[in-house]
Every structure is written in structure tokens, then in C-alpha cells.
Design an enzyme around this catalytic site. Structure first.
Site, PDB file in Angstrom:
ATOM      1  N   SER A  61       0.836  -1.186   0.000  1.00 20.46           N
ATOM      2  CA  SER A  61       0.000   0.000   0.000  1.00 20.46           C
ATOM      3  C   SER A  61       0.880   1.249   0.000  1.00 20.46           C
ATOM      4  O   SER A  61       2.005   1.231   0.500  1.00 20.46           O
ATOM      5  CB  SER A  61      -0.869  -0.040   1.263  1.00 20.46           C
ATOM      6  OG  SER A  61      -1.264   1.231   1.659  1.00 20.46           O
ATOM      7  N   HIS A 101     -12.826  -8.343   7.124  1.00 17.84           N
ATOM      8  CA  HIS A 101     -14.235  -8.237   6.755  1.00 17.84           C
ATOM      9  C   HIS A 101     -15.081  -8.181   8.027  1.00 17.84           C
ATOM     10  O   HIS A 101     -14.768  -8.833   9.019  1.00 17.84           O
ATOM     11  CB  HIS A 101     -14.680  -9.462   5.945  1.00 17.84           C
ATOM     12  CG  HIS A 101     -14.131  -9.501   4.573  1.00 17.84           C
ATOM     13  ND1 HIS A 101     -14.696  -8.810   3.531  1.00 17.84           N
ATOM     14  CD2 HIS A 101     -13.053 -10.128   4.064  1.00 17.84           C
ATOM     15  CE1 HIS A 101     -13.999  -9.023   2.437  1.00 17.84           C
ATOM     16  NE2 HIS A 101     -12.988  -9.828   2.735  1.00 17.84           N
TER      17      HIS A 101
END
Length: 183
Positions: A61, A101
Site C-alpha cells: 500500500s 471483513h
């Protein structure tokens, strides 16, 4: 468009289209792959120290901070915000995850529940992360620690610890009795 944003995008184009696929730094083939990946890292990362080593196949990232003399291992995957200290060694196929999640509700499929809030990962200075280690959201790994190959790090690791297993647990301290009094 801001200069910083443009640099990140150009760095990403060069890295993901070319530099990511060049031979590893230890391959014996010397075509400037280490320097090119370092250059891309300096443009792409939140911050990038001196003499870093980004290996072949690493995905990361733009919110990663990489300290001086540290490396991202072959095929490393770092998602989200991660702070990596100085002199950190990382083996092959390591994964660092900063969010999961959501799965709290049973009336909605998990794939439709979105994600939990991001929890950055912090890796101290002089840390050795073995091959195929997985580090989960919010973990802090203390200075001088060793994480054994294949470990899944689910909680903080104190400084100067050797941690192994699934889930990772501290096997021992790297400090002798006299050193542990100073830490």
C-alpha cells in the site's frame, strides 16, 4: 494534481509494470533491479528510508512507512497502513493485514457487510520476520524480535522476543538476565 500524487502514480506504474517482475536482489543477475525498486518505493510509499530493499513480487500500500536498511520480502503483501522500523528483515511470502471483513450480522451475507475499521500494524527496529508469516490488524511487534517462519501473529509481541506458531506465542526472550534488566 498535486506533485506527490503524481509521483505516487508514476512510481506505481513503473513498479507494477516492470520493477516488480525483475529478478530478486540475490539472483546473481545485476541489471539495477534493486535500485529501480528502491526508486519506485521512494515515490510510492508514505515514507521510505535509505538503502531499503523491495524484493521481486512485493505488493504494498502507499500507506506503508519503511525505515532505513529495511526490506520487503519476495512476494510480500502489505495491505493498508503499516509502520516498519529500521533494519527489518522480511522473508518470502509474508502478509500484513490491517483490516478484516465485518461479520457481525447473520441476516446479511458477510461479503455484503463491508470491512471493520483499519488498525495499523507497527513493526519495531531490528526485527526478523521469517518466511510465510501473517500479521493481523493492530499488532505491534517490539524492537529486536524474531517471528518464526509460518507464524500467524494475532497479538502484540514484546521487544526482544522470539515468537512462533499459530497463533504466534512467545517462545523465549532474546535477552540474557543482565540485558533483560535494561530493557
Amino acid at each position: 494534481m498535486k506533485i506527490r500524487t503524481l509521483k505516487r502514480k508514476l512510481g506505481a506504474v513503473v513498479y507494477y509494470s516492470l520493477a516488480k517482475h525483475l529478478p530478486t536482489s540475490y539472483s546473481g543477475i545485476r541489471i539495477g533491479q534493486t535500485a529501480l525498486r528502491r526508486f519506485c518505493g521512494k515515490w510510492m510509499l508514505r515514507s521510505c528510508g535509505k538503502k531499503v530493499n523491495i524484493e521481486k513480487g512485493a505488493y504494498f500500500s502507499s500507506e506503508v512507512s519503511l525505515g532505513d536498511f529495511s526490506g520487503l520480502g519476495v512476494n510480500a503483501k502489505i495491505h493498508g497502513t503499516c509502520f516498519i522500523g529500521n533494519c527489518v528483515m522480511m522473508g518470502e511470502d509474508c502478509t500484513i493485514i490491517t483490516r478484516n471483513h465485518a461479520f457481525d450480522r447473520i441476516d446479511i451475507p458477510m461479503m455484503n457487510q463491508g470491512f471493520e475499521n483499519e488498525r495499523p500494524v507497527y513493526i519495531g527496529n531490528d526485527v526478523w520476520i521469517g518466511d510465510r508469516v501473517t500479521i493481523l490488524p493492530g499488532v505491534h511487534i517490539g524492537d529486536g524480535s524474531v517471528i518464526g517462519a509460518g507464524a500467524v501473529v494475532t497479538r502484540d509481541i514484546p521487544p526482544y522476543s522470539v515468537a512462533v506458531g499459530v497463533p504466534a506465542h512467545v517462545l523465549r526472550s532474546r535477552c540474557t538476565n543482565t540485558e533483560s534488566e535494561r530493557v
